[in-house]
Design a protein around this motif. Structure first.
Motif, short mmCIF file in Angstrom:
data_model
loop_
_atom_site.label_atom_id
_atom_site.label_comp_id
_atom_site.label_asym_id
_atom_site.label_seq_id
_atom_site.Cartn_x
_atom_site.Cartn_y
_atom_site.Cartn_z
N TRP A 44 0.82 -1.18 0.02
CA TRP A 44 0.20 0.20 -0.13
C TRP A 44 0.73 1.27 0.05
CZ3 TRP A 44 -4.54 -1.33 -1.43
CH2 TRP A 44 -4.96 -2.53 -1.32
N CYS A 45 1.91 1.26 0.88
CA CYS A 45 2.62 2.65 1.02
C CYS A 45 4.24 2.53 0.61
CB CYS A 45 2.50 3.02 2.64
SG CYS A 45 3.24 2.15 3.63
N GLY A 46 4.69 1.19 0.40
CA GLY A 46 5.94 1.18 -0.21
C GLY A 46 6.81 1.34 1.23
N VAL A 47 6.59 1.39 2.51
CA VAL A 47 7.55 1.46 3.47
C VAL A 47 8.26 0.11 3.58
CG1 VAL A 47 5.97 0.79 5.19
CG2 VAL A 47 7.73 2.05 5.67
N THR A 48 9.37 0.08 3.79
CA THR A 48 10.25 -1.19 3.97
C THR A 48 9.80 -1.88 5.21
OG1 THR A 48 12.20 -0.16 2.81
CG2 THR A 48 12.55 -2.10 4.17
N LEU A 49 9.63 -3.15 5.15
CA LEU A 49 8.81 -3.94 6.37
C LEU A 49 10.01 -4.55 7.11
CD1 LEU A 49 6.09 -5.82 4.16
CD2 LEU A 49 6.14 -3.69 5.58
N ARG A 50 9.78 -4.61 8.38
CA ARG A 50 10.81 -5.35 9.24
C ARG A 50 10.13 -6.65 9.88
NH1 ARG A 50 10.75 -1.48 13.78
NH2 ARG A 50 8.80 -0.95 12.89
N ALA A 51 10.97 -7.42 10.07
CA ALA A 51 10.54 -8.63 10.97
C ALA A 51 9.71 -8.41 11.87
CB ALA A 51 11.68 -9.75 11.18
N GLY A 52 8.60 -9.27 12.17
CA GLY A 52 7.71 -8.83 13.24
C GLY A 52 6.73 -7.74 13.14
N ALA A 53 6.71 -6.84 12.07
CA ALA A 53 5.88 -5.84 12.05
C ALA A 53 5.28 -5.69 10.54
CB ALA A 53 6.70 -4.41 12.23
N VAL A 54 4.92 -6.86 10.21
CA VAL A 54 4.20 -6.84 8.91
C VAL A 54 2.82 -7.86 9.08
CG1 VAL A 54 6.57 -7.36 7.63
CG2 VAL A 54 5.29 -9.45 8.27
N ALA A 55 2.11 -7.54 7.98
CA ALA A 55 0.71 -8.30 7.88
C ALA A 55 0.68 -9.05 6.51
CB ALA A 55 -0.44 -7.34 7.85
N ASP A 56 0.81 -10.34 6.78
CA ASP A 56 1.05 -11.32 5.77
C ASP A 56 -0.40 -11.33 4.99
OD1 ASP A 56 1.28 -13.25 3.88
OD2 ASP A 56 1.61 -15.14 5.20
N LEU A 57 -0.67 -10.99 3.62
CA LEU A 57 -1.92 -10.97 2.85
C LEU A 57 -2.26 -12.32 2.25
CD1 LEU A 57 -1.60 -7.38 1.57
CD2 LEU A 57 -2.71 -8.16 3.73
N GLY A 58 -1.32 -13.36 2.51
CA GLY A 58 -1.78 -14.56 1.94
C GLY A 58 -1.42 -14.68 0.53
N PRO A 59 -1.00 -15.99 0.00
CA PRO A 59 -0.56 -16.13 -1.39
C PRO A 59 -1.61 -15.76 -2.31
CG PRO A 59 -1.18 -18.28 -0.38
CD PRO A 59 -1.52 -17.15 0.83
N ARG A 60 -1.02 -15.38 -3.56
CA ARG A 60 -2.21 -14.83 -4.47
C ARG A 60 -1.67 -15.57 -5.85
NH1 ARG A 60 -5.27 -10.66 -2.84
NH2 ARG A 60 -5.00 -10.66 -0.68
N ARG A 61 -2.56 -16.02 -6.71
CA ARG A 61 -2.29 -16.48 -8.01
C ARG A 61 -2.26 -15.44 -8.96
NH1 ARG A 61 -2.06 -22.12 -8.19
NH2 ARG A 61 -2.92 -22.97 -6.34
N LEU A 62 -1.10 -15.19 -10.03
CA LEU A 62 -1.16 -14.39 -11.20
C LEU A 62 -1.09 -15.30 -12.51
CD1 LEU A 62 -0.68 -11.50 -12.17
CD2 LEU A 62 1.75 -12.11 -11.84
N ARG A 63 -1.90 -15.05 -13.18
CA ARG A 63 -1.94 -15.86 -14.43
C ARG A 63 -1.15 -14.84 -15.55
NH1 ARG A 63 -5.55 -20.04 -16.65
NH2 ARG A 63 -4.73 -20.06 -18.83
N ILE A 64 -0.41 -15.54 -16.14
CA ILE A 64 0.39 -14.82 -17.36
C ILE A 64 0.66 -16.01 -18.42
CG2 ILE A 64 2.76 -14.01 -18.01
CD1 ILE A 64 3.17 -13.35 -15.01
#
Length: 89
Positions: A31-51
């Motif tokens: 969403w905002c591009g801020v660099t993530l640190r261990a323990g301070a993230v929200a995992d949004l789950g795996p997503r499939r991308l069709r190419i």
């Protein structure tokens, strides 16, 4: 927009083509591009991308300010994330 009962994989994400490589790899918030640190993230789950006939998965992550997307009623994540505030410092 997501509600409290929505799971992380039901959150609508920005189009992958609009994200940086670091956002696509889960190193920065989608969403905002801020660099993530261990323990301070929200995992949004795996997503499939069709190419074509190839379907890889990607694993988006967000900062704790945006675990379910940009703030409601605002113009986007810029309204709530200090990492994107612009203007004179």
């Amino acid at each position: 927009m997501a509600t409290e009962r929505d799971g992380p994989t039901t959150v609508e994400l920005p189009r992958i083509g609009t994200l940086t490589q670091r956002q696509q790899r889960g190193q920065d918030c989608v969403w905002c591009g801020v660099t993530l640190r261990a323990g301070a993230v929200a995992d949004l789950g795996p997503r499939r991308l069709r190419i074509g006939d190839w379907t890889p998965q990607w694993y988006p992550r967000a900062c704790l300010k945006h675990p379910t997307g940009p703030a409601e009623g605002g113009p986007g994540p810029q309204a709530t994330c200090p990492g994107l505030e612009s203007g004179p410092s």
